[in-house]
Design a protein around this motif. Sequence first.
Motif, PDB file in Angstrom:
ATOM      1  N   ASP A 207      -2.789  -2.756  11.161  1.00 36.32           N
ATOM      2  CA  ASP A 207      -2.411  -2.501   8.966  1.00 36.32           C
ATOM      3  C   ASP A 207      -3.560  -2.453   8.537  1.00 36.32           C
ATOM      4  N   LEU A 208      -4.506  -3.008   9.305  1.00 38.70           N
ATOM      5  CA  LEU A 208      -6.246  -3.441   8.547  1.00 38.70           C
ATOM      6  C   LEU A 208      -6.923  -2.245   8.487  1.00 38.70           C
ATOM      7  N   SER A 209      -6.539  -1.638   9.770  1.00 41.32           N
ATOM      8  CA  SER A 209      -8.064  -0.331  10.004  1.00 41.32           C
ATOM      9  C   SER A 209      -6.433   0.430   8.700  1.00 41.32           C
ATOM     10  N   ARG A 210      -5.905   0.702   9.335  1.00 48.33           N
ATOM     11  CA  ARG A 210      -5.153   1.556   8.789  1.00 48.33           C
ATOM     12  C   ARG A 210      -5.669   1.963   7.575  1.00 48.33           C
ATOM     13  N   LYS A 211      -4.758   0.491   7.229  1.00 48.51           N
ATOM     14  CA  LYS A 211      -4.667   0.014   4.724  1.00 48.51           C
ATOM     15  C   LYS A 211      -6.508  -0.181   4.631  1.00 48.51           C
ATOM     16  N   LYS A 212      -6.810  -0.291   5.049  1.00 49.51           N
ATOM     17  CA  LYS A 212      -8.574  -0.216   4.195  1.00 49.51           C
ATOM     18  C   LYS A 212     -10.127  -0.075   5.003  1.00 49.51           C
ATOM     19  N   LEU A 213      -9.970   0.037   6.511  1.00 48.63           N
ATOM     20  CA  LEU A 213     -11.000   0.081   7.280  1.00 48.63           C
ATOM     21  C   LEU A 213     -11.007   1.460   6.444  1.00 48.63           C
ATOM     22  N   MET A 214     -10.363   2.301   7.625  1.00 51.25           N
ATOM     23  CA  MET A 214     -10.239   3.543   7.499  1.00 51.25           C
ATOM     24  C   MET A 214     -10.950   4.167   6.132  1.00 51.25           C
ATOM     25  N   PRO A 215      -9.884   4.193   5.268  1.00 53.60           N
ATOM     26  CA  PRO A 215      -9.506   4.477   3.916  1.00 53.60           C
ATOM     27  C   PRO A 215     -11.282   4.173   3.505  1.00 53.60           C
ATOM     28  N   ALA A 216     -11.248   2.881   3.302  1.00 50.06           N
ATOM     29  CA  ALA A 216     -12.157   2.812   2.922  1.00 50.06           C
ATOM     30  C   ALA A 216     -14.177   3.180   3.563  1.00 50.06           C
ATOM     31  N   VAL A 217     -13.571   3.704   4.817  1.00 50.46           N
ATOM     32  CA  VAL A 217     -14.898   4.825   5.508  1.00 50.46           C
ATOM     33  C   VAL A 217     -15.045   6.133   4.983  1.00 50.46           C
TER      34      VAL A 217
ATOM     35  N   GLU B 131      -3.996  10.601   8.470  1.00 48.81           N
ATOM     36  CA  GLU B 131      -2.744   9.741   7.537  1.00 48.81           C
ATOM     37  C   GLU B 131      -2.871   8.570   7.039  1.00 48.81           C
ATOM     38  N   ALA B 132      -4.094   7.868   7.570  1.00 46.67           N
ATOM     39  CA  ALA B 132      -4.420   6.405   6.629  1.00 46.67           C
ATOM     40  C   ALA B 132      -4.915   6.992   5.751  1.00 46.67           C
ATOM     41  N   VAL B 133      -6.054   7.846   5.373  1.00 50.49           N
ATOM     42  CA  VAL B 133      -6.880   8.301   4.351  1.00 50.49           C
ATOM     43  C   VAL B 133      -6.176   8.663   3.354  1.00 50.49           C
ATOM     44  N   ARG B 134      -5.416   9.967   3.746  1.00 44.02           N
ATOM     45  CA  ARG B 134      -4.108  10.724   2.341  1.00 44.02           C
ATOM     46  C   ARG B 134      -3.674   9.209   2.294  1.00 44.02           C
ATOM     47  N   ALA B 135      -3.253   8.353   2.831  1.00 47.47           N
ATOM     48  CA  ALA B 135      -1.771   7.168   1.734  1.00 47.47           C
ATOM     49  C   ALA B 135      -2.890   6.377   1.239  1.00 47.47           C
ATOM     50  N   HIS B 136      -3.896   5.654   1.593  1.00 49.66           N
ATOM     51  CA  HIS B 136      -4.360   4.837   1.186  1.00 49.66           C
ATOM     52  C   HIS B 136      -5.727   5.186   0.659  1.00 49.66           C
ATOM     53  N   ALA B 137      -6.366   5.797   0.291  1.00 49.28           N
ATOM     54  CA  ALA B 137      -7.764   6.095   0.085  1.00 49.28           C
ATOM     55  C   ALA B 137      -7.721   6.016  -1.127  1.00 49.28           C
ATOM     56  N   ARG B 138      -9.253   5.665  -1.457  1.00 46.74           N
ATOM     57  CA  ARG B 138      -9.025   4.522  -3.878  1.00 46.74           C
ATOM     58  C   ARG B 138      -9.549   6.453  -4.227  1.00 46.74           C
ATOM     59  N   THR B 139     -10.284   7.467  -3.350  1.00 44.92           N
ATOM     60  CA  THR B 139     -10.821   8.229  -4.343  1.00 44.92           C
ATOM     61  C   THR B 139     -10.107   9.449  -3.840  1.00 44.92           C
ATOM     62  N   GLU B 140     -10.214  10.666  -4.753  1.00 44.30           N
ATOM     63  CA  GLU B 140      -9.516  11.968  -4.422  1.00 44.30           C
ATOM     64  C   GLU B 140     -10.316  12.189  -3.346  1.00 44.30           C
ATOM     65  N   PHE B 141      -9.191  13.030  -2.429  1.00 46.96           N
ATOM     66  CA  PHE B 141      -9.278  13.559  -0.999  1.00 46.96           C
ATOM     67  C   PHE B 141     -10.189  15.223  -0.892  1.00 46.96           C
ATOM     68  N   ARG B 142     -11.480  15.043  -0.234  1.00 50.55           N
ATOM     69  CA  ARG B 142     -12.336  16.232  -0.772  1.00 50.55           C
ATOM     70  C   ARG B 142     -12.294  17.425   1.406  1.00 50.55           C
TER      71      ARG B 142
ATOM     72  N   SER C 173     -11.675  -6.154  14.790  1.00 49.12           N
ATOM     73  CA  SER C 173      -9.862  -6.215  14.218  1.00 49.12           C
ATOM     74  C   SER C 173      -9.038  -6.160  14.815  1.00 49.12           C
ATOM     75  N   ILE C 174      -8.652  -7.753  15.288  1.00 51.95           N
ATOM     76  CA  ILE C 174      -8.611  -7.971  16.786  1.00 51.95           C
ATOM     77  C   ILE C 174      -8.333  -9.058  16.450  1.00 51.95           C
ATOM     78  N   PRO C 175      -7.695 -10.743  16.961  1.00 55.44           N
ATOM     79  CA  PRO C 175      -6.661 -11.582  17.179  1.00 55.44           C
ATOM     80  C   PRO C 175      -8.302 -12.615  17.495  1.00 55.44           C
ATOM     81  N   PRO C 176      -8.577 -13.255  17.071  1.00 61.31           N
ATOM     82  CA  PRO C 176      -9.524 -14.629  17.798  1.00 61.31           C
ATOM     83  C   PRO C 176      -9.648 -14.365  18.499  1.00 61.31           C
TER      84      PRO C 176
END
Length: 515
Positions: free
Chosen positions: A37-47, A81-92, A141-144
């Motif tokens: 979830d962290l990668s899909r909802k936070k990391l990929m959209p942030a990139v 799909e992660a970007v389209r669902a969770h990105a903060r900025t407009e899709f370009r 982004s894995i278990p410690p």
Amino acid sequence: MTAPISRGHNPLRDPDDRRLNRIAGPSALVIFGVTGDLSRKKLMPAVYDLANRGLLPPGFALVGFARRDWEDQDFAQVVYEAVRAHARTEFREETWNQLLEGIRFVQGTFDDPDAFRRLRDTVEELDRVRGTMGNHAFYLSIPPKDFPTVARQLRESGLVDDTHDPARWRRVVIEKPFGHDLESARELNEALESTFAPDSIFRIDHYLGKETVQNILALRFANELYEPIWNRNYVDHVQITMAEDIGVGGRAGYYDGVGAARDVIQNHLLQLLALTAMEEPISLSADHLRAEKEKVLAAVTLPADLAASTARGQYAGGWQGGEEVRSFLSEEGMAPDSTTETYAAIKLEINTRRWADVPFYLRTGKRLGRRVTEIAVVFKRAPEHLFSRGSTPNLGQNALVIRVQPDEGVTLKFGSKVPGTGTHVRDVTMDFGYGHAFTEASPEAYERLILDVLLGDPPLFPRHEEVEESWRILDPVEDYWASLSGPLDQYAPGSWGPASADQMLARDGRTWRRP
């Protein structure tokens, strides 16, 4: 993976970003655990958002590593799909196409040397075709428990070496928890430092990337108003709260045995305490900021009587927000006799001249009244001789409240005369909100933090000394709680915690704020 093309977009048009040189150089980001979830909802959209803001180089590369049997295009679809669902900025379309050229995937497990050799071949190929120049950040982004294995594989595969070539860098990013006690934190740090130099290890506490948390420094040190009163002469106490209105949900298996104190107090809340109580640093450089935070944490002491200065509990079942919710002990996957706390509160003191005898109360919990994170600096009461014979038998206490989430801003509470012929004084507030004061939306915390990793700018990342000091503070509390027997106090969902937490402050003649 197509979308209408937006014309006329210039990703480098932000003059502030160019003036401050906050644009990453040639680099690749390798994410381990891309299916989470962290990668899909936070990391990929942030990139994507960073690329959309023109803060990543044209040849930036994103590599995923996981067990899934995917090709590059399969991983690209997941990112899309992660970007389209969770990105903060407009899709370009042009931003996406630029990112797409550098997306790669490597299938494998953490204990497979061949998989890491394939990963090395992949990033070396990206160095040639994308111009990433050997600059690689590895995001775990894995278990410690898997950190040491991955660190060893990175070293043995040649992905990270000890040549310290100044022309290139290799960095590792890890998420909390940084161990589960002081001993394990030290072991984890030793495992990471066997592969990476200390200044190449970035420990992410996403709270430190929030705009409001960074504004604590500006609020305190860019304004002359607060410094004269930011001390024991005027401050009565400080309350730091992180409340959630949800339960553990699908995290029950992880949460059991961790608990609220390890999950939140050891990292988020102690970091907020350090920023609130620290002395002014010489500069905003990483070394100077970290040094002042470490001094504060080293000066933190626990009261002698932990029974009177700590509280914990578990949320019961019942109704919250018109919905019937489960108790913690009946959550799916939870042991019915678990003694893991979902609410924790502790009282701390700071043994410095500035803060002597000023208690800091930290609390966190799930299924509380609302989702909120705030720092409340509560000032001493004014003498009441002028108003005691009027209609105000008890004057309130001034408070400066820094709201970290969800409605980021600052509130100042003070007394004001009620209109009329009497002299009744009532508490009123002045409010500053980020959303109203600034037209530009605050970036997501992970945008700032990922960019800092790629830039090698570490002020917002705690180093291992801070982590160890935090565990030094919390370990005695955890040991004391482990020595107790019997069920934990229960509290109603939607309330503000167990009665023992209110009693903890009542012993000091104080009460919790109701955010």
